[in-house]
Design an enzyme around this catalytic site. Structure first.
Site, short mmCIF file in Angstrom:
data_model
loop_
_atom_site.label_atom_id
_atom_site.label_comp_id
_atom_site.label_asym_id
_atom_site.label_seq_id
_atom_site.Cartn_x
_atom_site.Cartn_y
_atom_site.Cartn_z
N HIS A 1 -3.90 10.33 -1.77
CA HIS A 1 -1.97 10.58 -2.04
C HIS A 1 -1.24 9.53 -1.21
O HIS A 1 0.03 10.22 -0.66
CB HIS A 1 -1.57 11.83 -2.50
N SER B 1 6.18 -17.21 5.28
CA SER B 1 7.15 -17.12 5.16
C SER B 1 7.94 -17.66 5.75
O SER B 1 7.76 -17.94 7.13
CB SER B 1 7.63 -15.75 4.95
#
Lengths: 449, 449, 449, 449
Positions: free
Chosen positions: A155, A278
């Site tokens: 999870h 980027s």
């Protein structure tokens, strides 16, 4: 002029490999269709349906470079018939007396389905090879990192320790199951098609069944037993298996993507100096390969869904299913082969940061070990309860182990820090998986099928 | 070299229209990107972020034919950055002092999302026009065949009569709802994107919001209010609406496909003399257009599903969703526009066989009329029961009406044959639908949005 | 005995809300069907088709608790007819002379489609209310955290700063678009169906159209103009919109899931003391709500896909599409309403850790600020290049800012640490989004439609 | 209270079989979980991890009827933990000293995945049996109708003749491939799961691997080698294979649906006297079974898609994928088993109308035979051209054969009417398919795996 980004000069490499493009590209497809026609003529000659010389002439002229491709395209559009343009262009380069021996008793799908099987053989051979390379890379990671400890996560939350090799072995085992699926599927998938108009071979008279057997053999394909014009389970199964392959690669990519978050920092995909993540944020190192594996898997699933839906066709030929295949089947092949090449590069160059793995394990987990430590002193239920209470209130002030011990009023035993992390049978499972994969690899062919 | 059949010289026309191809084709996309860059520079000049001359120079040079496209492609592949190749190629044709004023404060998605909106505007305008043409053809069919009687069919079985105009009106009404959806969606969809790296406009200082407003206005797009880099509901909605459009066209196509069966013979799609249905079965006239509408709808749905899945993206940009859009959004646009053109051709030339319709009605239905006839004599329950028994045993020997009367021991009343077929309020519904569609058409723009 | 986990006593709450279950549960559906029958009788009485007393008697007895439900079920199974069981059970409780006035001129789909619209009205009202609660929670987060700084993330990598309120505003804006979609869709979706056997209203004679208008008005539904037995775009659109709603919630859930990783630790979903994440790893706090939003969205998408596929139905009724709706439409409604309730709970109790956000920003980003600092000294290109080189080699030894300055041979300016983080126009965008949402909320009804 | 129509008293039989419902129904699932827990205890006892008496006591009490199911449900909801409710309820019925020996070292998925394999074994055994019954019915049809001539149809248009037995043989061959897939998949699918928290078996110490082997053997499952908590390819493959099975059945159903149109009238599905197709149109005999096969296949595909998507899970457990399986896997099993039962009934009672088949063949086809007749007189190209022209203009006035001869100015040769219809190698293909299927059936087990 391509309107699909898949064929963009800028981005095309994201959506296809040269080898699989070369399978589906138009002139290659036409060449393959011509070879199917030639094989048909030879099979028919052998059974006395057409003269041997005609078959020879057809075989000699079954070369796409001889054809007027503009005529092929123009006649296809004019007639709305999928192969008539090709037939007419081929007849142009054949002596008149041979014309009547071309495409005898065959129908469009005899060409396209047989070609599909030939194309799948070529694609499957790429997939098999690259899937085995992925497996090799994974087995290597499994062995090298058999004992590289990191937090298991469920999870999204770090928990008890595992090893990175154990993760890799789990992936490798999944890949091995795909190899099994490919091996099992091959005889089902790689069959020819020959039936004529509605599939009964009626134009070939009593020789029909024998012509078909020879025709398939000429092309190295299996004989289908019965026409499968509207029986598209083979194609649907190919789509499902390839989509599953991309699913596995997307799962691996997703793991890298998440563990490459700098806050986690356990894995990093390889990059080249020239890559710019980027322009404005120079520190960023984006998991572009990893995320692209997911992109490819989504598209592969969507196309596999189209193939699955296509199984529900009508009568002896259903153009609705069939033409959707024309798009979806090459697409799933292209996407899968691209994903495999990305995955090979990713896995062969994957950077594993052992310190980060250990650091996260210490920082964010440990309650299992704390539980193990407290249980003999407090009993199982009380230990768990004490630990939960402690963790709920004291999370900010130390690792779970620190908190647990402090809140339970205990001193850390001297050996706490030094106690080896318990990864249970992770190593044993790695050994088991690697051994059986290596045994299978040793036995099996490097080529498919 | 295209590996996609969608760009095949032979079959490409089945998978795209020239107009929509021209939107998505690479140099058109680059031209649009350049125009977005120029609009950005002008908006920034107006707000004092870059010099006015720089904006002018950029605008003048924002022409794809000036760029070295090989460089664009090579640098894109080299850097792995989606727009850096374009920037570098553009800088090549700009004076050095202007370089720093190109692409200021923008990010890849500012370009690609804004371009997407521009592309959608162009595509939507095609879709709007052709959908209205489809509607016009359907309204025309509805009026012309307002009283053309045929069997209604449920579960594939002919039943009580309807009119063909009523069928067409039902289709037209569905198309009208799509026009409504397009109209309502336009202001949601046609917005620009400008935010820089993560979407905050931080590189533009206090002028950011104003630059964005001007930038959107320059391009004729709405201002989004807030960056939507990872908010892909607009794109998902476009996909869903276009897939629904293709669904309607596939439904119409399916009706033609079924009613064109020669055993039914009520409809026939237009064809050209040159079209060859089958080489070996010359009588065959295949509903190729109709079935292709279904093929296109399947693929459109699959791509719309990818876009819907793409809504669940992470953080400020999720390359997994985003790059899947690169493929799926143009695809669904191409497929839909193709379907519309096929549908226009199909509906404008649709052949309706009134005699066949009436003949089938007589031959295969009539139990409703028989029931109406028997009820006053036998009572409702007994009439139904008698009729069912009669039909179960006597199907082979006459129409349901004949059988019912004979088995019930009755003589046909004199007027049985002459009694007009009762199509209830079918005509009134046609009038209602046509009137409201015509009213809407008169009020609305012929262009979109 | 339910074989679906959706109705499990243990897990049923994960797959449905009491309110929406109550809409689709069998006796509620039968009650609604009875009310539709009663409305039909009253509309027919008003138009003189049945006696007023019959309509009154039917209305009085249209109560599911009066019916023999075993008979309904048994007769349904026996006859294979979807409503005949209900009719027979209803006739049982009506005086014989009224029997012939029940269900006059109607067909199964008149009942089921009209009921579908009634059910959608009830479900839509739940969805509208809860979606507005989600919006309210998001607007509240947007305002409270307008200036709560955290790293923006693209491709999973932290980059330039944003604010958490800005994130929430982006979600809120997406939710607002869904509210717009629901508002726009309502008049399309909430229409009755009345047409009889094949949809022409033929059994009602000249009164047909008027009976339908009254019938719809009796039930508070719109008049459809024309029968839509096989025009399932309304249902497909509902599915698409609801699936999009779940997509947005899954996106929000995904963000929490990822930012709740303890290595990130910026968000945490609310929990209760009794919740046990893991028996053996007591420290784990699993983002169960957040991940379940994704699970629900997957299933909603799959069911929406079934509804979209269902648009392609044949003739006047296609049982294939229609019966798939019986499963898929309630399912997507149940899943969406469940997701909304989970989302409300999640968002109203969401824990935001400002320190963790700021800490991650410092630790993992900063190159944008470093670039801003270096640019005036080195020029834009050189600064970027220096920074990239520095980061590639020195990542381990400090924040990007530290590394950049050190490698560029510069001293940190005094104000580096103190300089406010630049989140650009994030705050202004929040203000804009919140203002327009609040204005819309003030104007619109709290109930739907 | 079920909100799913799948569990409706009226309609539930359309969405599940008693046998497969009994597998997935809650108390059966809990019983199976208890048996898994008991097998775990016994395996651990054999390896000395827990006392033998504890294992015995657990085994004796592993009976769902002993448990307080309200407590199970309440504790599950309270703790949000999937199995803690069960453990607490089981502890209630066990002596205190045994509590600590329950569920030792196991995690939720050890229970649920192992149960999944057990459930799949039960479902697969149903599917295998019924698929073989479908095959038997098809082989019988193939043999009985080996020479029953009807028109082959492509694109919905009747063409050259085939035989109905040949159609059935094609279906049978497709079914045989599914049987192969099931046989090949069994060893992959039917494996246990045991690993504890993150899958390393760490809580079981050195005995872990041995406990797992015994545990799997106790339950008659294979040992997986390595934990497969997040490796969901097995489940995805099961979904794909079952969806493919339903696709084949939908294809068969679609054929019946189309050929049962009264205008075609070649096939008719079996019915019972009590079945009411339409209240108002008593003559209608709807192909309800056939169309329902398509409905079931759509839903099965949608659920299989969810399982395929679920392969891309994160880390050692991903609740998003996993919980979607909870819904989608039972669903696809229920749908498939229902489809099989419908198909068995349909095929065992299928009515084949030989006269109608022959009649349609005469009425709507024949151009192939006409072509064969004209070719020797006019040459191949001229014959085809003459025939096409004739057919285009003269369709209304006779069969294709009549038209062709008349327009070509020829007299029908005497033997035209009597010449046997040429179905080519259809019979030979039937023989081939039937022979290999019967051989396979003779060799294989009647039970699965």
């Amino acid at each position: 002029m391509s309107a699909r980004i898949a064929d963009s000069a800028m981005y095309g490499h994201l959506w296809g490999t040269p080898a699989v493009r070369a399978v589906f590209e138009e002139s290659a497809r036409l060449q393959s269709w011509l070879e199917v026609l030639a094989a048909l003529a030879r099979a028919q000659a052998a059974e006395g349906v057409v003269p041997a010389e005609a078959a020879e002439t057809i075989t000699e002229n079954a070369r796409v470079e001889l054809l007027d491709l503009d005529l092929v395209a123009e006649q296809t559009r004019l007639t709305g018939h999928s192969t008539l343009g090709l037939i007419r262009a081929l007849e142009q380069v054949l002596p008149p007396q041979v014309h009547q021996h071309v495409y005898v008793g065959a129908t469009v799908q005899d060409l396209t389905d047989t070609w599909t099987s030939l194309a799948l053989r070529a694609v499957g051979s790429e997939v098999w090879r690259d899937l085995r390379r992925v497996e090799a890379a994974l087995l290597d990671l499994a062995e090298r990192h058999r004992d590289t400890v990191l937090a298991g996560r469920t999870h999204g939350q770090p928990g008890a320790p595992v090893t990175f090799g154990w993760k890799a072995a789990g992936w490798a085992d999944e890949v091995r199951r795909h190899l099994d699926r490919l091996r099992e599927g091959a005889p089902r998938w790689l069959v020819g098609q020959l039936g004529g108009g509605v599939g009964t071979l009626s134009a070939l008279g009593p020789a029909g069944i024998d012509v078909r057997r020879r025709f398939c053999a000429e092309l190295g394909l299996g004989d289908p037993g019965i026409s499968w014009l509207a029986a598209r389970d083979r194609v649907a199964e190919v789509g499902a298996v390839l989509a599953m392959v991309t699913g596995t690669l997307a799962r691996i990519g997703g793991e890298v993507y998440e563990l490459q978050r700098p806050e986690v920092g356990e894995l990093r995909e390889p990059t080249r100096d020239e890559v710019v993540g980027s322009i404005t944020m120079p520190h960023k190192r984006n998991p572009e390969l990893s995320e692209h594996l997911d992109t490819l898997a989504r598209l592969a699933r969507a196309n596999a869904g189209v193939l699955l839906e296509g199984m529900v066709g009508q009568h002896e030929r259903d153009g609705r299913s069939w033409k959707a295949e024309w798009v979806a089947l090459p697409e799933v092949c292209l996407l899968t082969s691209t994903a495999l090449q990305f995955a090979v590069y990713l896995l062969e160059g994957l950077e594993v940061d052992r310190e980060a793995m250990l650091g996260n394990l210490d920082s964010y987990t440990g309650s299992e070990r704390a539980l193990a430590l407290l249980t003999p002193r407090l009993g199982r239920h009380a230990a768990r309860s004490a630990l939960q209470t402690a963790l709920a209130h004291g999370r900010a002030s130390g690792t779970p182990m620190d908190v647990a011990l402090r809140e339970a009023g205990l001193q850390p035993p001297e050996d706490t820090g030094a106690s080896p992390v318990d990864t249970g049978a992770a190593g044993a499972m790695v050994d088991l998986v690697v051994a059986r994969a290596r045994a299978a690899r040793a036995q099996e062919s490097q080529t498919w099928p």
